[in-house]
Design an enzyme around this catalytic site. Structure first.
Site, PDB file in Angstrom:
ATOM      1  N   GLU A 112       0.825  -1.207   0.000  1.00  0.00           N
ATOM      2  CA  GLU A 112       0.000   0.000   0.000  1.00  0.00           C
ATOM      3  C   GLU A 112       0.859   1.257   0.000  1.00  0.00           C
ATOM      4  O   GLU A 112       0.555   2.230  -0.686  1.00  0.00           O
ATOM      5  CB  GLU A 112      -0.947   0.028   1.187  1.00  0.00           C
ATOM      6  CG  GLU A 112      -1.792   1.290   1.168  1.00  0.00           C
ATOM      7  CD  GLU A 112      -2.971   1.258   2.102  1.00  0.00           C
ATOM      8  OE1 GLU A 112      -3.835   2.140   1.961  1.00  0.00           O
ATOM      9  OE2 GLU A 112      -3.019   0.383   2.972  1.00  0.00           O
ATOM     10  N   GLU A 132      -3.195 -10.873   3.427  1.00  0.00           N
ATOM     11  CA  GLU A 132      -4.091 -10.823   4.576  1.00  0.00           C
ATOM     12  C   GLU A 132      -5.044 -12.017   4.659  1.00  0.00           C
ATOM     13  O   GLU A 132      -5.158 -12.673   5.699  1.00  0.00           O
ATOM     14  CB  GLU A 132      -4.890  -9.507   4.567  1.00  0.00           C
ATOM     15  CG  GLU A 132      -4.081  -8.291   4.987  1.00  0.00           C
ATOM     16  CD  GLU A 132      -3.247  -7.685   3.873  1.00  0.00           C
ATOM     17  OE1 GLU A 132      -2.682  -6.599   4.084  1.00  0.00           O
ATOM     18  OE2 GLU A 132      -3.149  -8.301   2.792  1.00  0.00           O
TER      19      GLU A 132
END
Length: 258
Positions: A112, A132
């Site tokens: 990110e 994740e």
């Protein structure tokens, strides 16, 4: 105690380095605070025209937030990346152009952080991923919202749902990165992009970035009808006059950022 972040200025270029290579440059709260300070300085210093974000070591750009238990604690929680990502905290808007130089693993919050850059240069060793769901850890979804906007829909969803990674070559093919080079050439490639950016009027660049990103998610008719204060303010700057003079005199402009 080291913050894990190196911040230096080289002419009109700010250099921000994640410097925890033994921990895959995972971001601690202390690093997060230091990043916030770096982004704030970049925004506030008129002599900084562009920033390069890079990382120490060959193995990883950033493995996301530190989960080793070695985190030193924070004086304030700005969120991963000093607030630049907006993950779990306030979103800090960087007004100056940001170039990310990525090698090795850029995963989770590190992926990110790279996507927050305006230009991404990747080593051919780079791998981008969102692990994740694969490891059963799902929290703030900032990375997913950015990925679905910066990658083709099905590519982003496949990465999100399976936790799979994509290599640098595929990232370039999908338009995620601007250039792929060998790892030894990564720093030089980032510098070349910085030189291209600083060859343009810094105030015009900042005004253009503000206009484009502030209306990126809006319909075209709204974007076209919007008044952009930085663009209007640029009309009264010395750089605007210098640009006209340089064009008339057929010479390279000498920007002042004023």
């Amino acid at each position: 105690m080291s913050s894990g972040i190196e911040f230096t200025k080289d002419g009109h270029v700010a250099r921000v380095v994640l410097d925890r290579p033994k921990a895959l440059n995972a971001i601690t709260s202390r690093m997060d605070d230091a990043l916030f300070d770096a982004w704030t300085e970049i925004n506030d210093n008129p002599d900084i025209w562009v920033a390069i974000l890079s990382a120490g070591g060959e193995k990883a750009f950033c493995a996301g937030g530190d989960i080793s238990g070695e985190d030193e604690g924070a004086s304030r929680r700005m969120a991963l990346g000093g607030g630049l990502t907006g993950v779990g905290g306030p979103l800090l808007t960087l007004r100056k152009p940001l170039i990310a130089a990525v090698q090795g693993y850029a995963i989770g919050g590190g992926f990110e952080l790279a996507m927050c850059a305006d230009i991404i240069v990747a080593a051919d060793t780079a791998q981008f991923g969102m692990p994740e769901t694969k490891v059963g850890i799902i929290g703030e979804a900032g990375i997913m919202h950015r990925a679905i906007r910066q990658l083709p829909h099905h590519i982003a969803l496949a990465m999100i749902l399976t936790g799979s990674r994509i290599p640098a070559a595929d990232a370039e093919r999908y338009g995620l990165v601007n250039e792929v080079v060998g790892y030894p050439d990564l720093a030089a490639a980032a510098d070349r992009w910085a030189e291209r950016v600083t060859a343009a009027s810094p105030l015009a660049v900042q005004a253009a970035k503000d206009a484009v990103l502030s209306r990126a998610g809006w319909p075209l008719d709204v974007a076209l009808a919007t008044r952009y204060e930085p663009i209007e303010a640029y009309a009264a700057t010395k750089d605007r006059l210098e640009g006209r003079a340089a064009f008339a005199e057929r010479r390279a402009p000498r920007w002042q950022g004023r």
